[in-house]
Design an enzyme around this catalytic site. Structure first.
Site, PDB file in Angstrom:
ATOM      1  N   SER A 154      26.625  23.796  81.729  1.00 36.71           N
ATOM      2  CA  SER A 154      26.580  25.124  81.092  1.00 36.71           C
ATOM      3  C   SER A 154      27.505  26.106  81.791  1.00 36.71           C
ATOM      4  O   SER A 154      27.036  27.061  82.418  1.00 36.71           O
ATOM      5  CB  SER A 154      25.144  25.654  81.119  1.00 36.71           C
ATOM      6  OG  SER A 154      24.610  25.592  82.440  1.00 36.71           O
ATOM      7  N   LYS A 191      26.268  17.094  92.191  1.00 30.16           N
ATOM      8  CA  LYS A 191      27.436  17.099  91.299  1.00 30.16           C
ATOM      9  C   LYS A 191      28.544  18.013  91.796  1.00 30.16           C
ATOM     10  O   LYS A 191      29.724  17.768  91.530  1.00 30.16           O
ATOM     11  CB  LYS A 191      27.005  17.451  89.868  1.00 30.16           C
ATOM     12  CG  LYS A 191      26.311  18.813  89.708  1.00 30.16           C
ATOM     13  CD  LYS A 191      27.246  19.902  89.252  1.00 30.16           C
ATOM     14  CE  LYS A 191      26.535  21.231  89.100  1.00 30.16           C
ATOM     15  NZ  LYS A 191      27.444  22.301  88.620  1.00 30.16           N
ATOM     16  N   SER A 240      35.707  24.471  86.237  1.00 34.05           N
ATOM     17  CA  SER A 240      34.909  24.078  87.399  1.00 34.05           C
ATOM     18  C   SER A 240      35.485  24.644  88.696  1.00 34.05           C
ATOM     19  O   SER A 240      36.594  24.299  89.110  1.00 34.05           O
ATOM     20  CB  SER A 240      34.838  22.553  87.492  1.00 34.05           C
ATOM     21  OG  SER A 240      34.257  22.148  88.710  1.00 34.05           O
ATOM     22  N   ASN A 285      34.336  24.057  91.753  1.00 33.04           N
ATOM     23  CA  ASN A 285      34.358  23.010  92.768  1.00 33.04           C
ATOM     24  C   ASN A 285      35.548  22.078  92.573  1.00 33.04           C
ATOM     25  O   ASN A 285      36.198  21.680  93.545  1.00 33.04           O
ATOM     26  CB  ASN A 285      33.041  22.228  92.735  1.00 33.04           C
ATOM     27  CG  ASN A 285      31.866  23.074  93.192  1.00 33.04           C
ATOM     28  OD1 ASN A 285      31.640  23.249  94.377  1.00 33.04           O
ATOM     29  ND2 ASN A 285      31.121  23.621  92.236  1.00 33.04           N
ATOM     30  N   GLU A 292      29.598  26.188  95.585  1.00 35.65           N
ATOM     31  CA  GLU A 292      28.329  25.644  96.072  1.00 35.65           C
ATOM     32  C   GLU A 292      28.497  24.283  96.745  1.00 35.65           C
ATOM     33  O   GLU A 292      27.767  23.957  97.680  1.00 35.65           O
ATOM     34  CB  GLU A 292      27.313  25.546  94.938  1.00 35.65           C
ATOM     35  CG  GLU A 292      26.765  26.889  94.463  1.00 35.65           C
ATOM     36  CD  GLU A 292      25.787  27.534  95.444  1.00 35.65           C
ATOM     37  OE1 GLU A 292      25.690  27.068  96.599  1.00 35.65           O
ATOM     38  OE2 GLU A 292      25.133  28.523  95.053  1.00 35.65           O
TER      39      GLU A 292
END
Length: 329
Positions: A139, A192, A255, A257, A282
């Protein structure tokens, strides 16, 4: 419950997107953030120009400057802050919480230094009688806020309560599945992010789609192994909060990350890469805590180990990515 009301705590991209999405169906939705100047801008502009520019707020979304009012207004509190600030937010909201409030954790991470799941932090501060749910899944904020079709998972120990909340939060663009596996949903949301850093590194050194797909698959295996030993339901990782969130975070250009991993592979320093991404990463914040859990439970997690060596032991990216494959032979 006819007087259903929601307050989202955290006015970054994700918290704002959740508030925007929830207000498409609910007439009482409030958004609060700790930066008063930022909140005043949101109230004036009716848009989060810093994190979600050009996405106007629905009329039913109220911006609240006072934390006390934001909490007291609502019987459902959604926390969407970085994991590093999660405990402090709980301490701040505790005095204002209504009796029998529904608390929903949208934060994906672990408690800094201890590696504890965030549900344990909630129970420590607010008590084990807290009606806690975890919301997660693929999401990304921008897609959610503009109303592109999205599916998420809501976990609560009481499936009846879970279904009630999911029905209140979902809309024609947002589908929410109900499950009872809080541990599995949290583990998926944590692991993830680190796998996405590795995926970005693989892209950054042009290892090709075969390698990236292998990293995603190996990552799912590491997620499953850690989750299983911590009491998760193995089927949770086959759903939205497991493989769904993993694939999105490892492959999409939104994303953070993955972007971070690409930049490191291109030679950026950690600090410069963090600055260029411009938001909380994160996976970087939680990798030490994931290692704590893997050591505690004696689980071999090659991707986690290799990304850690890049971030904290200055091991070259290419060597680490190749080591992932060597460790799988």
């Amino acid at each position: 419950m006819s007087n259903f009301s929601i307050t989202v705590i955290g006015a970054g991209a994700y918290g704002t997107a959740l508030a925007v999405s929830f207000s498409k169906k609910n007439r009482k939705v409030f958004l609060w953030g700790r930066n008063k100047k930022h909140m005043q801008s949101l109230k004036k502009d009716r848009c989060n120009k810093k994190f979600l520019p050009k996405i106007n707020f629905p009329n039913d979304l109220k911006i609240e400057i006072s934390l006390k009012k934001a909490i007291k207004y609502s019987n459902t509190i959604v926390i969407a802050v970085p994991s590093i600030g999660f405990k402090n937010i709980l301490i701040k909201i505790q005095p204002f919480l209504n009796k029998n409030v529904f608390l929903i954790c949208g934060t994906k991470g672990l408690e800094p230094r201890t590696g504890r799941l965030l549900q344990e932090v909630v129970y420590d501060i607010l008590g084990r009688e807290t009606c806690l749910s975890i919301i997660s899944g693929p999401s990304f904020a921008r897609y959610l806020a503009i109303g592109l079709p999205t599916s998420m998972v809501l976990a609560n120990n009481c499936i009846k309560t879970c279904k009630f909340l999911a029905n209140k939060l979902k809309n024609k663009f947002l589908n929410i599945y109900s499950i009872s596996d809080l541990v599995g949903v949290q583990i998926g949301g944590v692991i993830k992010n680190v796998i996405a850093i590795a995926s970005g590194m693989s892209d950054g050194i042009q290892m090709g789609p075969n390698a990236k797909t292998a990293i995603i698959t190996y990552g799912l295996e590491e997620m499953y192994k850690l989750g299983k030993v911590m009491g998760a339901n193995e089927y949770t990782f086959m759903g939205m909060s497991g493989v769904g969130d993993l694939v999105l975070t490892c492959t999409d250009d939104e994303s953070r990350n993955r972007k971070f991993g690409i930049l490191l592979a291109q030679g950026y320093s950690i600090e410069n890469a963090k600055s260029k991404v411009g938001c909380i990463i994160e996976g970087y914040n939680n990798i030490k805590e994931i290692l704590i859990l893997s050591c505690k439970h004696k689980i071999n997690m090659p991707i986690i180990k290799q990304v850690y060596k890049i971030l904290y032991m200055h091991q070259p990216v290419k060597k680490s990515i190749l080591n992932i494959f060597l460790n799988k032979k």
